[in-house]
Design a protein around this motif. Structure first.
Motif, PDB file in Angstrom:
ATOM      1  N   ALA A  10      -9.241   1.602  -1.132  1.00 20.92           N
ATOM      2  CA  ALA A  10      -8.947   3.016  -1.356  1.00 20.92           C
ATOM      3  C   ALA A  10      -7.555   3.353  -0.818  1.00 20.92           C
ATOM      4  O   ALA A  10      -6.781   4.074  -1.462  1.00 20.92           O
ATOM      5  N   ARG A  11      -7.232   2.799   0.347  1.00 11.38           N
ATOM      6  CA  ARG A  11      -5.900   3.031   0.923  1.00 11.38           C
ATOM      7  C   ARG A  11      -4.814   2.467   0.004  1.00 11.38           C
ATOM      8  O   ARG A  11      -3.798   3.110  -0.248  1.00 11.38           O
ATOM      9  N   ARG A  12      -5.032   1.257  -0.507  1.00 14.90           N
ATOM     10  CA  ARG A  12      -4.052   0.638  -1.408  1.00 14.90           C
ATOM     11  C   ARG A  12      -3.852   1.472  -2.672  1.00 14.90           C
ATOM     12  O   ARG A  12      -2.750   1.570  -3.192  1.00 14.90           O
ATOM     13  N   ALA A  13      -4.961   2.022  -3.193  1.00 12.74           N
ATOM     14  CA  ALA A  13      -4.884   2.803  -4.428  1.00 12.74           C
ATOM     15  C   ALA A  13      -4.434   4.241  -4.177  1.00 12.74           C
ATOM     16  O   ALA A  13      -4.147   4.967  -5.121  1.00 12.74           O
ATOM     17  N   GLY A  14      -4.397   4.657  -2.908  1.00 11.79           N
ATOM     18  CA  GLY A  14      -3.963   6.006  -2.589  1.00 11.79           C
ATOM     19  C   GLY A  14      -4.991   7.067  -2.914  1.00 11.79           C
ATOM     20  O   GLY A  14      -4.650   8.176  -3.333  1.00 11.79           O
ATOM     21  N   VAL A  15      -6.286   6.718  -2.728  1.00  8.83           N
ATOM     22  CA  VAL A  15      -7.354   7.679  -3.000  1.00  8.83           C
ATOM     23  C   VAL A  15      -8.234   7.802  -1.760  1.00  8.83           C
ATOM     24  O   VAL A  15      -8.083   7.057  -0.798  1.00  8.83           O
ATOM     25  N   SER A  16      -9.185   8.720  -1.793  1.00 15.01           N
ATOM     26  CA  SER A  16     -10.084   8.893  -0.652  1.00 15.01           C
ATOM     27  C   SER A  16     -10.936   7.652  -0.468  1.00 15.01           C
ATOM     28  O   SER A  16     -11.203   6.918  -1.426  1.00 15.01           O
ATOM     29  N   HIS A  17     -11.384   7.433   0.764  1.00 15.75           N
ATOM     30  CA  HIS A  17     -12.136   6.209   1.043  1.00 15.75           C
ATOM     31  C   HIS A  17     -13.470   6.173   0.304  1.00 15.75           C
ATOM     32  O   HIS A  17     -14.043   5.110   0.100  1.00 15.75           O
ATOM     33  N   ALA A  18     -13.975   7.325  -0.132  1.00 16.95           N
ATOM     34  CA  ALA A  18     -15.251   7.366  -0.846  1.00 16.95           C
ATOM     35  C   ALA A  18     -15.103   7.104  -2.347  1.00 16.95           C
ATOM     36  O   ALA A  18     -16.089   6.813  -3.025  1.00 16.95           O
ATOM     37  N   ALA A  19     -13.873   7.180  -2.872  1.00 14.58           N
ATOM     38  CA  ALA A  19     -13.680   7.076  -4.324  1.00 14.58           C
ATOM     39  C   ALA A  19     -14.131   5.733  -4.907  1.00 14.58           C
ATOM     40  O   ALA A  19     -14.826   5.709  -5.930  1.00 14.58           O
ATOM     41  N   PRO A  20     -13.797   4.582  -4.304  1.00 14.50           N
ATOM     42  CA  PRO A  20     -14.251   3.311  -4.889  1.00 14.50           C
ATOM     43  C   PRO A  20     -15.769   3.175  -4.927  1.00 14.50           C
ATOM     44  O   PRO A  20     -16.326   2.568  -5.851  1.00 14.50           O
ATOM     45  N   ALA A  21     -16.453   3.761  -3.945  1.00 13.75           N
ATOM     46  CA  ALA A  21     -17.914   3.669  -3.909  1.00 13.75           C
ATOM     47  C   ALA A  21     -18.545   4.385  -5.099  1.00 13.75           C
ATOM     48  O   ALA A  21     -19.666   4.049  -5.506  1.00 13.75           O
ATOM     49  N   ALA A  39       0.846  -1.200   0.000  1.00 12.22           N
ATOM     50  CA  ALA A  39       0.000   0.000   0.000  1.00 12.22           C
ATOM     51  C   ALA A  39       0.875   1.241   0.000  1.00 12.22           C
ATOM     52  O   ALA A  39       1.985   1.248   0.524  1.00 12.22           O
ATOM     53  N   ARG A  40       0.326   2.319  -0.570  1.00 12.47           N
ATOM     54  CA  ARG A  40       1.056   3.578  -0.614  1.00 12.47           C
ATOM     55  C   ARG A  40       0.163   4.685  -0.074  1.00 12.47           C
ATOM     56  O   ARG A  40      -0.359   5.504  -0.826  1.00 12.47           O
ATOM     57  N   PRO A  41      -0.077   4.705   1.263  1.00 10.23           N
ATOM     58  CA  PRO A  41      -1.007   5.683   1.827  1.00 10.23           C
ATOM     59  C   PRO A  41      -0.525   7.101   1.610  1.00 10.23           C
ATOM     60  O   PRO A  41       0.665   7.396   1.683  1.00 10.23           O
ATOM     61  N   GLY A  42      -1.499   7.981   1.294  1.00  6.75           N
ATOM     62  CA  GLY A  42      -1.185   9.382   1.164  1.00  6.75           C
ATOM     63  C   GLY A  42      -0.613   9.782  -0.172  1.00  6.75           C
ATOM     64  O   GLY A  42      -0.449  10.966  -0.446  1.00  6.75           O
ATOM     65  N   ARG A  43      -0.292   8.817  -1.029  1.00 11.31           N
ATOM     66  CA  ARG A  43       0.284   9.163  -2.319  1.00 11.31           C
ATOM     67  C   ARG A  43      -0.838   9.509  -3.285  1.00 11.31           C
ATOM     68  O   ARG A  43      -1.792   8.739  -3.436  1.00 11.31           O
ATOM     69  N   PRO A  44      -0.767  10.644  -3.965  1.00 10.34           N
ATOM     70  CA  PRO A  44      -1.868  11.011  -4.871  1.00 10.34           C
ATOM     71  C   PRO A  44      -1.982  10.040  -6.025  1.00 10.34           C
ATOM     72  O   PRO A  44      -0.989   9.490  -6.489  1.00 10.34           O
ATOM     73  N   TYR A  45      -3.197   9.854  -6.464  1.00  9.35           N
ATOM     74  CA  TYR A  45      -3.475   8.894  -7.527  1.00  9.35           C
ATOM     75  C   TYR A  45      -3.518   9.605  -8.872  1.00  9.35           C
ATOM     76  O   TYR A  45      -4.241  10.553  -9.059  1.00  9.35           O
ATOM     77  N   HIS A  46      -2.700   9.133  -9.823  1.00  5.39           N
ATOM     78  CA  HIS A  46      -2.594   9.830 -11.102  1.00  5.39           C
ATOM     79  C   HIS A  46      -2.910   8.943 -12.298  1.00  5.39           C
ATOM     80  O   HIS A  46      -2.725   9.356 -13.428  1.00  5.39           O
ATOM     81  N   HIS A  47      -3.334   7.720 -12.074  1.00  3.95           N
ATOM     82  CA  HIS A  47      -3.417   6.762 -13.180  1.00  3.95           C
ATOM     83  C   HIS A  47      -4.493   7.107 -14.198  1.00  3.95           C
ATOM     84  O   HIS A  47      -4.290   6.970 -15.393  1.00  3.95           O
ATOM     85  N   ALA A  79      -7.928   0.207 -11.247  1.00  4.70           N
ATOM     86  CA  ALA A  79      -6.987   0.151 -10.130  1.00  4.70           C
ATOM     87  C   ALA A  79      -7.623  -0.506  -8.906  1.00  4.70           C
ATOM     88  O   ALA A  79      -6.986  -1.308  -8.217  1.00  4.70           O
ATOM     89  N   VAL A  80      -8.901  -0.191  -8.647  1.00  5.16           N
ATOM     90  CA  VAL A  80      -9.586  -0.785  -7.496  1.00  5.16           C
ATOM     91  C   VAL A  80      -9.817  -2.273  -7.740  1.00  5.16           C
ATOM     92  O   VAL A  80      -9.637  -3.105  -6.838  1.00  5.16           O
ATOM     93  N   LEU A  81     -10.205  -2.638  -8.967  1.00  4.47           N
ATOM     94  CA  LEU A  81     -10.381  -4.059  -9.291  1.00  4.47           C
ATOM     95  C   LEU A  81      -9.072  -4.821  -9.100  1.00  4.47           C
ATOM     96  O   LEU A  81      -9.058  -5.913  -8.510  1.00  4.47           O
ATOM     97  N   ASP A  82      -7.973  -4.251  -9.577  1.00  6.02           N
ATOM     98  CA  ASP A  82      -6.683  -4.919  -9.442  1.00  6.02           C
ATOM     99  C   ASP A  82      -6.287  -5.065  -7.975  1.00  6.02           C
ATOM    100  O   ASP A  82      -5.764  -6.103  -7.555  1.00  6.02           O
TER     101      ASP A  82
END
Length: 198
Positions: free
Chosen positions: A47-58, A10-18, A24-27
């Motif tokens: 969301a933590r693994r992907a480095g995004v807000s916890h609401a983003a996958p929803a 996991a890369r917590p706090g890193r901004p997501y740019h993909h 990314a969430v599926l992977d």
């Protein structure tokens, strides 16, 4: 034997740019399932693994069952592509086992209805496609198509499940799993000898 990607740190706090958060969430979910099983999946952890807000996958999946349904749907589509190249019933079974070995995380979710949205149109269509391929392949191998379908599916699915859980390690004793399944299918689906004519 090929397997799905090992879990990534996991890369917590890193901004997501993909740019493809859904993928990314599926992977990330496939990584978690391969490592710890479907029970390990939570949108907050992904969301933590992907480095995004916890609401983003929803935003893409609404909830955990939506995410697992997307994985199951993708799995059935991948399986259909593999089965579509089968030469005969035995080869179809070998390809089913090969798919399970190559995509263990998908396989763990695809046949767990309690984890999925049962009325999801995409899932229903993808699942029917794989079942239709198996039903078509079984035609002519049994007087009762439903029994033939259950026998073929049970054999391939049972073998794949035992293989992934390492219950066949001792029995295989170094044999290639696909070759072992091919031999097993030959025994189980060998046409019964006709009685001599009077």
């Amino acid at each position: 034997m090929p397997t799905e990607r090992p879990a990534r740190p996991a890369r917590p706090g890193r901004p997501y740019h993909h740019g493809d958060l859904r993928r990314a969430v599926l992977d990330a979910a496939l990584d978690a399932i391969a490592a710890e099983g479907p029970s390990a999946v939570s949108l907050r952890d992904l969301a933590r693994r992907a480095g995004v807000s916890h609401a983003a996958p929803a935003h893409h999946f609404k909830d955990r069952s939506g995410l697992l349904t997307a994985i199951a749907t993708e799995g059935h589509s991948l399986l259909a592509a593999v089965l579509g190249e089968a030469e005969d019933l035995r080869d179809l079974g070998v390809r089913y086992v090969r798919f399970a070995a190559a995509h263990p995380a998908h396989f763990q979710v695809m046949f767990r209805p309690e984890l999925l949205r049962p009325d999801d149109p995409g899932l229903l269509a993808a699942r029917e496609q794989t079942r239709s391929m198996l039903r078509t392949a079984v035609e002519g191998h049994d007087d009762d198509p439903a029994i033939g379908f259950m026998a073929a599916w049970s054999m391939a699915h049972g073998f794949a499940t035992l293989l992934l859980s390492h219950n066949l390690d001792g029995l295989l004793d170094g044999r290639n799993p696909e070759a072992a399944f091919r031999a097993l299918a030959g025994v189980m689906f060998e046409p019964a000898p006709r009685p001599p004519s009077a």
